[in-house]
Design an enzyme around this catalytic site. Structure first.
Site, PDB file in Angstrom:
ATOM      1  N   SER A 199       0.817  -1.215   0.000  1.00 45.45           N
ATOM      2  CA  SER A 199       0.000   0.000   0.000  1.00 45.45           C
ATOM      3  C   SER A 199       0.852   1.266   0.000  1.00 45.45           C
ATOM      4  O   SER A 199       1.802   1.401   0.782  1.00 45.45           O
ATOM      5  CB  SER A 199      -0.924   0.014   1.216  1.00 45.45           C
ATOM      6  OG  SER A 199      -1.632   1.237   1.280  1.00 45.45           O
ATOM      7  N   SER A 224      -0.680   4.141   0.585  1.00 47.28           N
ATOM      8  CA  SER A 224      -1.487   5.104   1.342  1.00 47.28           C
ATOM      9  C   SER A 224      -0.697   5.848   2.407  1.00 47.28           C
ATOM     10  O   SER A 224      -0.896   7.063   2.576  1.00 47.28           O
ATOM     11  CB  SER A 224      -2.700   4.398   1.959  1.00 47.28           C
ATOM     12  OG  SER A 224      -3.599   3.976   0.965  1.00 47.28           O
ATOM     13  N   THR A 281      -8.903  -1.453   2.472  1.00 51.59           N
ATOM     14  CA  THR A 281      -8.714  -2.021   1.160  1.00 51.59           C
ATOM     15  C   THR A 281      -9.184  -3.476   1.204  1.00 51.59           C
ATOM     16  O   THR A 281      -9.780  -3.918   2.186  1.00 51.59           O
ATOM     17  CB  THR A 281      -7.245  -1.878   0.705  1.00 51.59           C
ATOM     18  OG1 THR A 281      -7.127  -2.319  -0.647  1.00 51.59           O
ATOM     19  CG2 THR A 281      -6.292  -2.647   1.604  1.00 51.59           C
ATOM     20  N   LYS A 316     -13.787  -4.114   2.453  1.00 54.12           N
ATOM     21  CA  LYS A 316     -14.730  -3.052   2.116  1.00 54.12           C
ATOM     22  C   LYS A 316     -16.185  -3.442   2.396  1.00 54.12           C
ATOM     23  O   LYS A 316     -16.977  -2.598   2.841  1.00 54.12           O
ATOM     24  CB  LYS A 316     -14.548  -2.628   0.658  1.00 54.12           C
ATOM     25  CG  LYS A 316     -13.190  -1.986   0.394  1.00 54.12           C
ATOM     26  CD  LYS A 316     -13.031  -1.553  -1.045  1.00 54.12           C
ATOM     27  CE  LYS A 316     -11.646  -0.967  -1.287  1.00 54.12           C
ATOM     28  NZ  LYS A 316     -11.471  -0.478  -2.673  1.00 54.12           N
ATOM     29  N   ALA A 368     -15.839  -7.615 -13.644  1.00 57.87           N
ATOM     30  CA  ALA A 368     -16.989  -7.374 -12.763  1.00 57.87           C
ATOM     31  C   ALA A 368     -16.616  -7.648 -11.314  1.00 57.87           C
ATOM     32  O   ALA A 368     -17.439  -8.115 -10.531  1.00 57.87           O
ATOM     33  CB  ALA A 368     -18.179  -8.242 -13.193  1.00 57.87           C
ATOM     34  N   GLY A 369     -15.365  -7.347 -10.975  1.00 58.49           N
ATOM     35  CA  GLY A 369     -14.899  -7.597  -9.619  1.00 58.49           C
ATOM     36  C   GLY A 369     -15.211  -6.464  -8.669  1.00 58.49           C
ATOM     37  O   GLY A 369     -16.149  -5.690  -8.870  1.00 58.49           O
TER      38      GLY A 369
END
Length: 274
Positions: free
Chosen positions: A17, A19, A63, A67, A126-127
């Site tokens: 990450s 972030s 993450t 979620k 479509a995840g």
């Protein structure tokens, strides 16, 4: 602002990450003495980890795979979280408030690249990111969205969202003849390689590509796309973080930071460092 000063990003895996670099650069610029760390937390451990936080904690970035669990734990949801069933930001306090800043991050990534008027779009995959992409495209003005996914049944869970947004949702095989669209959003897992005979026709009529993956870069799909029309997933990472910081500072992802453009530039440089 309250005395709550601790923040973190949780997920599994989490070592990759960026972030912390983004957030800490912003907090130094803003002049607040807040901490922001990473912590590996799996889905099964999420509830206990959340319950263990004391009053010194301000909020969390979430993450994968947390979620949906964060959505279920939140006591209040913003519109984007309610529409997508996903929360990537929790604001702690008297109540547990859940937000989805991925949607706005995608919108901001397109807007920053000069793409502000979308009518038709194609989503590949479509995840987990697909729901946020669908809502973001609607916010940009899209009324028709075509999905191409290896498991078309996975698109079915998004039909109620499309209906609520007033978006006409269609599906097609990857090998189907593609029509022109204004933008393409690729939400395929990082490292996915589409055969060139499938990818090149999509690139030819796909408009601007937003590729959710950003490491390694360019992705195999982005490498086939006209480079003037490609947006890296790093842009979403950056702008969704900006919106998270707005929430942690003001409780509202629409409330801009002081001298925000300068802060965004500083965050961008920090996020690109190894």
């Amino acid at each position: 602002m309250s005395d709550r000063r601790h923040l973190a990003v949780w997920g599994d895996p989490i070592g990759h990450s960026r972030s912390p670099q983004l957030h800490l650069a912003a907090y130094r610029r803003i002049g607040v003495d807040w901490t922001y760390e990473r912590r590996q937390v799996g889905r099964d451990a999420f509830r206990d980890a959340l319950a263990s936080l004391d009053d010194s904690w301000r909020g969390l970035s979430l993450t994968m795979p947390l979620k949906e669990a964060a959505h279920d734990a939140a006591e209040e949801l913003d519109r984007h979280a309610a529409l997508t069933g996903a929360v990537n930001t929790l604001l702690l306090g008297e109540s547990l408030r859940g937000f989805n800043t991925d949607v706005g991050g995608i919108v901001d990534a397109f807007t920053h690249a000069g793409v502000t008027d979308v009518r038709t779009a194609r989503i590949l995959g479509a995840g987990a990111t697909a729901a946020s992409a669908l809502v973001a495209l609607s916010d940009l003005g899209a009324t028709e969205v075509e999905f191409r996914a290896r498991r078309p049944e996975a698109v079915d869970r998004l039909r109620p969202t499309a209906e609520a947004l007033g978006v006409r949702l269609t599906t097609a095989e990857f090998s189907s003849i593609a029509s022109d669209v204004d933008v393409t959003v690729a939400t395929l897992p990082s490292g996915t390689v589409l055969d060139a005979d499938l990818a090149q026709p999509l690139a030819a009529v796909g408009g601007t590509l937003f590729e959710a993956a950003y490491a390694p870069w360019p992705s195999a799909l982005a490498a086939l796309w006209p480079q003037s029309n490609v947006i890296s997933g790093f842009e979403m990472l950056l702008f969704q973080a900006v919106r998270q910081i707005r929430i942690f500072c003001f409780g509202d992802q629409r409330h801009e930071l002081p001298d925000e453009a300068v802060t965004v530039d500083i965050m961008r440089l920090a996020g690109m460092e190894d």
